[in-house]
Motif scaffolding. Structure first.
Motif, short mmCIF file in Angstrom:
data_model
loop_
_atom_site.label_atom_id
_atom_site.label_comp_id
_atom_site.label_asym_id
_atom_site.label_seq_id
_atom_site.Cartn_x
_atom_site.Cartn_y
_atom_site.Cartn_z
N PRO A 173 0.77 -1.30 -0.04
CA PRO A 173 -0.14 -0.05 -0.17
C PRO A 173 0.88 1.51 0.16
O PRO A 173 0.41 2.23 -0.70
N ASP A 204 0.35 4.13 -3.12
CA ASP A 204 0.38 5.34 -2.80
C ASP A 204 1.25 6.31 -3.20
O ASP A 204 1.33 7.42 -4.12
N ARG A 210 1.43 6.14 -7.25
CA ARG A 210 0.30 6.87 -7.66
C ARG A 210 0.57 8.24 -7.78
O ARG A 210 0.14 9.19 -8.95
N TRP A 211 1.24 8.94 -6.81
CA TRP A 211 1.29 10.19 -6.71
C TRP A 211 2.13 10.71 -7.76
O TRP A 211 1.94 11.84 -8.47
N ARG A 234 7.02 14.47 2.95
CA ARG A 234 6.62 13.21 3.65
C ARG A 234 7.59 12.86 4.76
O ARG A 234 7.36 12.44 5.82
#
Ligand code: ASP
Length: 720
Positions: free
Chosen positions: A288, A292, A295-296, A460
């Motif tokens: 996951p 995530d 995809r960004w 992040r």
């Protein structure tokens, strides 16, 4: 007999079973198989013969993909998606080989594919005993894993020193248990010969990736060159085509549904022998996280590509890779959920624990094994998101400039060590390759994309607090609003850095610590500031690897005791054989997938999806198909040219480009993918859903003959 009885008893009592059919057989297992009974018309010596010529001599490892020789003049057949990097590297808006395809009408027009190398297996030998002598009783876990690593490196370096031009690799077959030294012949001058337009080579695009029905002509041709004396050499006009010991003929009659087939190739990695804890970690955390993040990045890169062909070409290779990983991971996540894979493996482990506890000796040996495995993954999970963020921030698969800066910094720490104690990328044997990879990556450099990527990665990374905080990143954000601080930092850094120049990257890679610090490059400075966190993360990984090596070795032992038989080690990038049948499947109730698609299917998809770019086929292909101009390449049962085919062989990533053979060892196709439901086979295999996809050889020949008029290549392959 005793073994079979024992297997059934343990299966009955402990409810533990394994499919009898799965199989990516290593070379060492082939002579144990009853090939004739399986359907082969070749024997073990025809497949691998260290003292003669065998099929293995025609199989190539092409930078992570598989490929094969199809002529005595070094002509290589592989997937379009494997050759994509070579096409992209030379494509420009003016010479758009991605859009139009590429065909070198004569040999002198073949273009160097600089990132590519060819490896051919020469021999292998079990070196488990020698490797394991490196382990001493009193060693800590981290020391153990380092000792094994260093011993392997010493063995490889010693071999290569006394055998110049060869490449050696120690492969871990069963974790912490068995090791094999593979020796490869190595070719550095590889050239692009033919690639279809992307609208054939990648027909169906991301809509169809990992899907069936599929109409992708995923094939391309390259050629291996060597120095006139036959030795391995960098690109030179003096070089001559490599003459392989073995190349494969094409089976003119093609293949039919339910026919037997086999594949030789280099499957990358599977994880079928790992515990439920590993599966849960993949399902809940790692996959996951990557989906995530990727995809960004995909969103960003698609935005940057829109309306600018030059940028779109630069970013195309990385976008393709990102999409490929995301869709595969989604298939795997769905498969894990649908099959309740973690629970299934947990049930098997409950049975295994019962088996362990049922005997005092076994209990003493393995009693805490499963609990110990659980502990490692619990620990790993605690810091995993932070560690994943940090390693992606430092990877040049995300930001080229930051990744290169980090490698420069790491090299300066590693190159002061003894060669065999360095991280592999900085060992003498790999250093040139690392440098080449870093400088070539800059061809795809696009500053606005880099800026946006780094801003997001730093944002992040700045989110971690307390013990997980990454101080160097928090320092950048200190004092003002985070987004503004990051913008200001990036603005200044991109204006000042020189790392967008390949010559400077090359020079920096050879500088020592002090020289680098005086340069005062903002990204190198940041890499130095992040280095302690990275070191600590690496150390922790090594400790865990050391623990897991021991635990997983025991897990294999006790599973063997339980099952009363051996099983095949997980795929690890070494050559494997798999076999099966051309066969459809049923992905859901009332749905039956046929095993072939056809040219007619392309015409249909094209017509029924006018707005979808991925389904738009070249006009010429449509005309030929509509005119039913099949030449001699039609399938007798289909009355059309077969494009792709399905089979139930056991393949994974890395098998891309593997030749698909008929029982006699003649080419009938080229493997390139698995169906969505089969992506789960990296974790568990089952005949009912494991289906791989190949291009039918007849479509490849039809494309050369009718679409491209590539007579030179057909003649070279002996097709008249
Ligand atoms: N398409 C895959 C690859 O890129 C093949 C597979 O994973 O089955 O290697």
């Amino acid at each position: 007999m005793k073994r079979i009885v024992c297997f059934f008893i343990t299966t009955l009592i402990f409810g533990f079973s394994m499919s009898a059919e799965e199989g990516m057989f290593p070379l060492s297992e082939i002579h144990k198989l009853d090939l004739k009974a399986m359907g082969f018309l070749v024997g073990p010596r025809d497949i691998y013969n260290p003292n003669g010529v065998s099929l293995v001599d025609g199989i190539i490892n092409l930078g992570g993909c598989t490929a094969s020789f199809v002529s005595g003049e070094g002509l290589i057949l592989t997937n379009y998606h494997c050759a994509f990097g070579a096409v992209q590297a030379v494509a420009t808006p003016e010479n758009d080989y991605l859009r139009d395809g590429f065909y070198a009408a004569e040999r002198s027009a073949e273009i160097p594919a600089k990132r590519y190398t060819v490896r051919l297996i020469e021999s292998y030998r079990d070196v488990s005993r020698e490797i394991l002598t490196a382990i001493k009783k009193k060693m800590s876990y981290a020391q153990r894993s380092k000792a094994i690593e260093e011993k392997s490196k010493r063995m490889v370096v010693a071999f290569e020193k006394s055998n110049p031009g060869k490449r050696a690799e120690v492969a871990e077959m069963f974790r912490g248990k068995t090791y094999v030294l593979f020796v490869y012949n190595y070719i550095k001058d590889v050239r692009l010969v033919y690639a279809p337009p992307r609208s054939i080579g990648e027909y169906g695009g991301e809509e169809d990736n990992w899907m069936w029905p599929r109409h992708t002509g995923d094939f391309a041709f390259m050629r291996a060159y060597v120095a006139p004396d036959g030795s391995n050499a960098e690109f030179s006009l003096q070089n001559v085509p490599f003459r392989p010991k073995k190349y494969f003929p094409v089976a003119a009659e093609g293949v039919r549904n339910e026919d037997f087939a086999f594949i030789l190739g280099y499957p990358g990695s599977t994880h079928r022998h790992k515990s439920s804890h590993y599966l849960a970690f993949e399902e809940n955390i790692r996959m996951p996280f990557m989906v995530d993040l990727y995809r960004w990045i995909i969103g960003l890169k698609e935005e940057m590509s829109a309306g600018n062909r030059g940028v779109a070409i630069k970013l195309s290779s990385s976008l393709k890779g990102l999409w490929n990983t995301v869709t595969r991971s989604l298939g795997q996540l769905q498969g894990m959920k649908n099959l309740h894979l973690v629970e299934q493996r947990q049930r098997e482990e409950i049975s295994l624990q019962k088996f362990i506890d049922s005997d005092p000796v076994r209990r003493r040996k393995y009693g805490s094994l499963l609990a110990d495995l659980a502990k490692v993954y619990e620990d790993k999970a605690k810091r995993s998101r932070r560690d994943l963020t940090l390693s992606n921030l430092l990877s040049n698969r995300i930001s080229i400039i930051m990744g290169n800066a980090f490698k420069i910094c790491e090299a300066s720490h590693e190159r002061v060590k003894k060669d065999t104690q360095r991280e592999a990328a900085y060992m003498e044997r790999n250093f040139d390759r690392t440098e080449k990879q870093m400088t070539m990556a800059l061809r795809d450099y696009h500053e606005p994309t880099e800026k946006a990527l780094l801003k997001e990665m730093l944002r992040r990374a700045a989110a971690f607090r307390d013990k997980q905080a990454i101080p160097a990143v928090r320092d950048i954000c200190a004092g003002s609003e985070e987004s503004m601080a990051l913008d200001a930092f990036l603005q200044k850094s991109f204006a000042a850095t020189k790392l967008n120049d390949p010559k400077i990257v090359s020079a920096c890679l050879k500088k020592n610590n002090a020289q680098l610090r005086t340069m005062n490059d903002p990204f190198i400075n940041l890499a130095f500031a992040l280095y302690p966190d990275h070191r600590e993360m690496k150390e922790d990984e090594k400790i865990k690897k050391g623990i897991l090596d021991q635990l997983l070795a025991k897990l294999v032992d006790v599973k063997r005791e339980l099952l009363g038989r051996d099983f095949i080690p997980d795929a690890n990038g070494t050559l494997r054989l798999t076999r099966g049948r051309i066969r459809g499947y049923s992905p859901a109730d009332a749905i039956r997938m046929q095993s072939f698609t056809t040219l007619g299917g392309i015409v249909e998809k094209h017509a029924t999806h006018p707005g979808l770019a991925s389904y738009q086929a070249p006009e010429k292909l449509l005309e030929l198909a509509k005119a039913r101009d099949y030449g001699r390449f039609a399938h007798p049962d289909l009355d059309d040219v077969p494009v792709a085919m399905l089979y139930d062989m056991d393949t994974t990533g890395g098998n891309s480009g593997s030749p698909v053979f008929n029982p006699r060892g003649e080419l009938i196709g080229l493997n390139f993918d698995r169906v969505f439901e089969a992506t789960i086979n990296d974790f568990a295999w089952d005949e009912s859903y494991s289906r791989s996809i190949g291009v039918d050889m007849r479509f490849i020949l039809w494309s050369l003959a009718k679409f491209s008029g590539a007579e030179r290549l057909l003649a070279e392959m002996g097709i008249k």
